[in-house]
Design an enzyme around this catalytic site. Structure first.
Site, PDB file in Angstrom:
ATOM      1  N   LYS A   1      65.787  56.605  35.002  1.00 12.51           N
ATOM      2  CA  LYS A   1      66.329  55.264  34.756  1.00 12.51           C
ATOM      3  C   LYS A   1      67.091  55.234  33.435  1.00 12.51           C
ATOM      4  O   LYS A   1      68.070  54.497  33.304  1.00 12.51           O
ATOM      5  CB  LYS A   1      65.206  54.230  34.829  1.00 12.51           C
ATOM      6  CG  LYS A   1      64.659  54.148  36.257  1.00 12.51           C
ATOM      7  CD  LYS A   1      63.540  53.188  36.432  1.00 12.51           C
ATOM      8  CE  LYS A   1      63.099  53.086  37.883  1.00 12.51           C
ATOM      9  NZ  LYS A   1      62.013  53.983  38.265  1.00 12.51           N
TER      10      LYS A   1
ATOM     11  N   ASP B   1      59.359  50.516  33.086  1.00 11.81           N
ATOM     12  CA  ASP B   1      59.065  51.205  34.353  1.00 11.81           C
ATOM     13  C   ASP B   1      57.656  51.762  34.181  1.00 11.81           C
ATOM     14  O   ASP B   1      57.463  52.890  33.745  1.00 11.81           O
ATOM     15  CB  ASP B   1      60.103  52.316  34.570  1.00 11.81           C
ATOM     16  CG  ASP B   1      59.967  52.976  35.926  1.00 11.81           C
ATOM     17  OD1 ASP B   1      59.586  52.280  36.885  1.00 11.81           O
ATOM     18  OD2 ASP B   1      60.229  54.185  36.035  1.00 11.81           O
TER      19      ASP B   1
ATOM     20  N   CYS C   1      56.237  52.091  41.061  1.00 11.63           N
ATOM     21  CA  CYS C   1      56.444  52.747  42.363  1.00 11.63           C
ATOM     22  C   CYS C   1      55.154  52.598  43.168  1.00 11.63           C
ATOM     23  O   CYS C   1      54.680  53.542  43.770  1.00 11.63           O
ATOM     24  CB  CYS C   1      56.854  54.203  42.188  1.00 11.63           C
ATOM     25  SG  CYS C   1      55.684  55.182  41.270  1.00 11.63           S
TER      26      CYS C   1
ATOM     27  N   ALA D   1      60.175  58.755  30.463  1.00 14.34           N
ATOM     28  CA  ALA D   1      60.231  60.131  30.996  1.00 14.34           C
ATOM     29  C   ALA D   1      59.971  60.152  32.506  1.00 14.34           C
ATOM     30  O   ALA D   1      59.179  59.351  32.982  1.00 14.34           O
ATOM     31  CB  ALA D   1      59.195  61.008  30.299  1.00 14.34           C
TER      32      ALA D   1
ATOM     33  N   GLU E   1      59.029  57.567  25.240  1.00 18.26           N
ATOM     34  CA  GLU E   1      57.982  58.097  26.114  1.00 18.26           C
ATOM     35  C   GLU E   1      56.764  58.399  25.255  1.00 18.26           C
ATOM     36  O   GLU E   1      56.833  59.187  24.317  1.00 18.26           O
ATOM     37  CB  GLU E   1      58.495  59.351  26.840  1.00 18.26           C
ATOM     38  CG  GLU E   1      57.432  60.147  27.557  1.00 18.26           C
ATOM     39  CD  GLU E   1      56.604  59.341  28.561  1.00 18.26           C
ATOM     40  OE1 GLU E   1      57.167  58.575  29.358  1.00 18.26           O
ATOM     41  OE2 GLU E   1      55.358  59.483  28.526  1.00 18.26           O
TER      42      GLU E   1
HETATM   43  N1  SAM Z   1      61.242  55.604  33.928  1.00 13.41           N
HETATM   44  C1  SAM Z   1      60.931  56.979  34.257  1.00 13.41           C
HETATM   45  C2  SAM Z   1      62.062  57.546  35.069  1.00 13.41           C
HETATM   46  O1  SAM Z   1      62.814  56.794  35.690  1.00 13.41           O
HETATM   47  O2  SAM Z   1      62.232  58.774  35.076  1.00 13.41           O
HETATM   48  C3  SAM Z   1      59.576  57.097  34.920  1.00 13.41           C
HETATM   49  C4  SAM Z   1      58.466  56.508  34.106  1.00 13.41           C
HETATM   50  S1  SAM Z   1      56.862  56.742  34.747  1.00 13.41           S
HETATM   51  C5  SAM Z   1      56.820  55.705  36.115  1.00 13.41           C
HETATM   52  C6  SAM Z   1      55.875  55.902  33.570  1.00 13.41           C
HETATM   53  C7  SAM Z   1      55.774  56.567  32.207  1.00 13.41           C
HETATM   54  O3  SAM Z   1      54.983  55.727  31.352  1.00 13.41           O
HETATM   55  C8  SAM Z   1      55.116  57.930  32.205  1.00 13.41           C
HETATM   56  O4  SAM Z   1      56.017  58.901  31.707  1.00 13.41           O
HETATM   57  C9  SAM Z   1      53.909  57.782  31.307  1.00 13.41           C
HETATM   58  O5  SAM Z   1      53.661  58.900  30.475  1.00 13.41           O
HETATM   59  C10 SAM Z   1      54.271  56.563  30.467  1.00 13.41           C
HETATM   60  N2  SAM Z   1      53.070  55.862  29.927  1.00 13.41           N
HETATM   61  C11 SAM Z   1      51.774  56.101  30.181  1.00 13.41           C
HETATM   62  N3  SAM Z   1      50.986  55.281  29.480  1.00 13.41           N
HETATM   63  C12 SAM Z   1      51.777  54.502  28.745  1.00 13.41           C
HETATM   64  C13 SAM Z   1      51.548  53.459  27.794  1.00 13.41           C
HETATM   65  N4  SAM Z   1      50.336  53.054  27.495  1.00 13.41           N
HETATM   66  N5  SAM Z   1      52.613  52.915  27.214  1.00 13.41           N
HETATM   67  C14 SAM Z   1      53.869  53.316  27.529  1.00 13.41           C
HETATM   68  N6  SAM Z   1      54.135  54.278  28.430  1.00 13.41           N
HETATM   69  C15 SAM Z   1      53.111  54.861  29.022  1.00 13.41           C
END
Ligand code: SAM
Length: 430
Positions: free
Chosen positions: A116, A179, A232, A112, A134
């Protein structure tokens, strides 16, 4: 200039040495913004010809993307039609590195809001299996809406922990994108709220979480498969050292390339991406998705599709009908998911035992192939997006409501009136 944490600046100075003044100076310019055209709907050249605001130069590492300076590019009707996705330019570097192709099994593990995911879907040209996960259910809903708006036909949106997924899909995926959630040092300009959240302790916490996510991703990749890890942020704990530690824990992986995009070296706010490859080995199958058939519902859909489309989508053996009548077009090769599911392929519509009612997602994925289209001006399109009724000529029945030939959604014409079927939850506020 924004106020950055002292400790963060010290760490950057230590890392960058004589490149530090240039890095610091990059905070004086406004944040760079990017727009990526959706090739599932049109080419970058076609979009440039109808773009509602000026497009700047192309982004060097993503051939369908442009720099933009428009203040509110998300408010334009072309955005509602899914013609583009707004994404920070350097964040566009990670997905292309994975080299996803049509027909593959691809997992976007931390997906989310979907930037990507939409890049991966474009590379796959709508063919194969894209599972976008997500963990945060609220964010997964936004991801699901973006997948619908972009008209992605081969995606399942799920909400599960990496551990849950790795137990379901060992050795299943050809390609995985991680990501990862990170300390967001590259986002300070775009999201100043992230600044007070920053601390060395938080960097360390993020690094621990990321290594856990990477270990689960490693289990889900088939032998010979590829994994891209991206953040990022600039901290080595979350970037280079994270990759080094992963390679020590997983000698079955090798590093293919690593990219650190700094805001003083490229036209972007900063990103990190590493491409890893697993040594040749097993690829595991998963139990195929069990399609629930309903012959009457399928007949109703096919009757609708014959009338509505110039060329109906291919549906043989792919229509899944739930007990409540909701119907989905399931991508070929979809595995049984058994996790919290928000979107499965394309929602076709609903069968109530008598009538078929098409879904918004059907218009967004296949509406350009509709023979029954109504073309709106930009002003009329805003009226439609607010959920208001419009007048129309022509025969009664379902129509794809379009702007510049691209569907915004559905309407039902009757007696010169176009009843608005734009989903209530997506409507423009006055
Ligand atoms: N890839 C997305 C995009 O391009 O729009 C952005 C992703 S963002 C950098 C990282 C995501 O990882 C967040 O939405 C967050 O809620 C999720 N996240 C948080 N903790 C996590 C976990 N333990 N395992 C997997 N995902 C997690």
């Amino acid at each position: 200039m924004i106020q950055l944490p002292e400790k963060f600046l010290q760490r950057m100075q230590q890392r960058l040495g004589d490149r530090y003044p240039a890095f610091l100076a990059s905070y004086k310019r406004p944040p760079l913004k990017g727009l990526r055209v959706n090739p599932l709907k049109l080419t970058a050249e076609e979009f440039a010809a109808l773009a509602p605001f000026p497009l700047g130069e192309r982004v060097a590492w993503e051939k369908t993307a442009f720099y933009i300076t428009e203040e509110k590019p998300g408010g334009d009707v072309c955005h509602f039609a899914g013609l583009y996705y707004l994404q920070e330019p350097s964040a566009m570097c990670a997905a292309p590195l994975l080299g996803a192709e049509a027909g593959e099994r691809v997992l976007d593990l931390c997906a989310a809001p979907g930037g990507k995911t939409s890049q991966l879907a474009a590379a796959m040209r709508g063919e194969g299996i894209l599972i976008s996960n997500e963990i945060d259910f609220g964010r997964a809903k936004v991801l699901s809406q973006n997948v619908e708006r972009m008209g992605i036909p081969n995606c399942a949106v799920v909400s599960a922990s990496p551990e849950t997924l790795s137990a379901r899909f060992p050795g299943f995926f050809d390609k995985i994108l991680v990501d990862a959630p990170c300390s967001g040092e590259g986002m300070f300009k775009k999201e100043p709220n992230a600044i007070p959240e920053w601390s060395e302790e938080n960097v360390a916490r993020c690094a621990v979480r990321q290594s856990g996510i990477l270990d689960e991703a490693a289990k889900m990749l088939r032998g010979g498969g590829k994994l891209v890890y991206s953040t990022c942020t600039f901290s080595e704990e979350e970037d280079e050292w994270q990759i080094e530690a992963f390679l020590r824990r997983h000698p079955e992986f090798s590093l293919r390339s690593m990219h650190k995009l700094y805001p003083h070296e490229v036209r972007g706010e900063g990103h990190f991406a590493a491409l890893l490859e697993k040594e040749e080995g097993e690829s595991c199958a998963a139990r195929p998705f069990r399609i629930q058939k309903n012959a009457a519902a399928e007949r109703a859909f096919c009757g609708f599709a014959e009338e509505f489309f110039v060329e109906p989508p291919r549906t043989e053996g792919r229509i899944h009908t739930l007990a409540d009548g909701r119907m989905y077009l399931v991508p070929d090769g979809m595995p049984e998911l058994n996790v919290r599911l928000l979107r499965l392929g394309v929602e076709l519509g609903e069968w109530d035992g008598k009538n078929f009612k098409p879904a918004h997602a059907l218009a967004m994925a296949f509406g350009t192939l509709a023979k029954k289209k109504i073309s709106l001006s930009r002003e009329e399109a805003k009226t439609y997006l607010r959920g208001e009724t419009l007048t129309c000529d022509g025969e009664s029945g379902w129509v794809a409501v379009c702007v510049d030939g691209f569907p915004l959604g559905l309407g039902k014409a009757s007696g010169g009136i176009l009843k608005n079927h734009y989903p209530k939850g997506l409507r423009l506020r006055q």
